[in-house]
Write a protein that holds these residues in place. Structure first.
Motif, PDB file in Angstrom:
ATOM      1  N   THR A   3     -26.433   6.108 -16.315  1.00 13.43           N
ATOM      2  CA  THR A   3     -26.055   5.248 -15.196  1.00 13.43           C
ATOM      3  C   THR A   3     -26.566   3.829 -15.421  1.00 13.43           C
ATOM      4  OG1 THR A   3     -28.045   5.852 -13.971  1.00 13.43           O
ATOM      5  CG2 THR A   3     -26.070   7.143 -13.528  1.00 13.43           C
ATOM      6  N   PRO A   4     -25.730   2.819 -15.314  1.00 15.81           N
ATOM      7  CA  PRO A   4     -24.280   2.968 -15.313  1.00 15.81           C
ATOM      8  C   PRO A   4     -23.803   3.497 -16.663  1.00 15.81           C
ATOM      9  CG  PRO A   4     -24.872   0.657 -15.552  1.00 15.81           C
ATOM     10  CD  PRO A   4     -26.152   1.425 -15.343  1.00 15.81           C
ATOM     11  N   ARG A   5     -22.520   3.549 -16.840  1.00 15.70           N
ATOM     12  CA  ARG A   5     -21.917   4.069 -18.070  1.00 15.70           C
ATOM     13  C   ARG A   5     -22.610   3.514 -19.311  1.00 15.70           C
ATOM     14  NH1 ARG A   5     -18.247   1.787 -21.682  1.00 15.70           N
ATOM     15  NH2 ARG A   5     -16.991   3.341 -22.756  1.00 15.70           N
ATOM     16  N   ARG A   6     -22.839   4.408 -20.295  1.00 17.10           N
ATOM     17  CA  ARG A   6     -23.368   3.954 -21.584  1.00 17.10           C
ATOM     18  C   ARG A   6     -22.204   3.671 -22.508  1.00 17.10           C
ATOM     19  NH1 ARG A   6     -24.175   5.735 -26.480  1.00 17.10           N
ATOM     20  NH2 ARG A   6     -23.999   7.946 -26.033  1.00 17.10           N
ATOM     21  N   ALA A   7     -22.085   2.428 -22.902  1.00 17.69           N
ATOM     22  CA  ALA A   7     -21.044   2.055 -23.864  1.00 17.69           C
ATOM     23  C   ALA A   7     -21.394   2.665 -25.224  1.00 17.69           C
ATOM     24  CB  ALA A   7     -20.951   0.541 -23.972  1.00 17.69           C
TER      25      ALA A   7
END
Length: 152
Positions: free
Chosen positions: A120-124
């Motif tokens: 969290t947030p999205r892991r690139a």
């Protein structure tokens, strides 16, 4: 109802159900990469995956996400920051904030370590930063399980 239709039209996942046992059974016995993963979700607010560890995951950190790891199966030695490794067993969870250096080692003779992770947030995909740059030249970091790759 109108919001559901709008979300479907816009291509957003409203909800999904996953059979983690089925996903775990699909992991190969061996891999050329450090981990093989299966994406469950991948939105701006969070991403979630199931992954199997095949070889030691060197010390690294993430710049843009906090990580929550639940060990579903097996055992693994988990290191955070400069602390000594801690043995994790199935059913145990670890959470840490972005920028915290961490590493994972499989336990010799134990069942394979399989994790559920929520970032969290999205892991690139490019948000994995190895402490020792030489580790980037080592084995490939990740392979995606067929049918479960990142949507980005």
């Amino acid at each position: 109802m109108q919001m559901q239709v709008w979300n479907i039209i816009m291509g957003k996942d409203i909800h999904n159900f996953f059979d983690l046992d089925e996903i775990k059974a699909r992991f190969p016995d061996a891999a050329d990469s450090v981990i093989v993963d299966a994406y469950l979700s991948d939105s701006e607010s969070a991403s979630s995956r199931v992954f199997r560890l095949y070889r030691p995951l060197p010390r690294h950190f993430h710049m843009n996400c906090d990580e929550h790891l639940l060990l579903l199966d097996g055992e693994a030695d988990f290191s955070l920051a400069d602390e000594p490794p801690r043995r994790l067993r199935a059913g145990q969870m670890v959470m840490f904030l972005r920028h915290v250096v961490h590493a994972i080692r499989p336990v010799e003779g134990a069942a394979p370590a399989i994790f559920l992770t929520v970032d969290t947030p999205r892991r690139a995909p490019d948000d994995v930063h190895f402490v020792d740059p030489a580790d980037e030249a080592g084995p490939r970091f990740v392979t995606h399980l067929a049918g479960y790759g990142s949507r980005r």
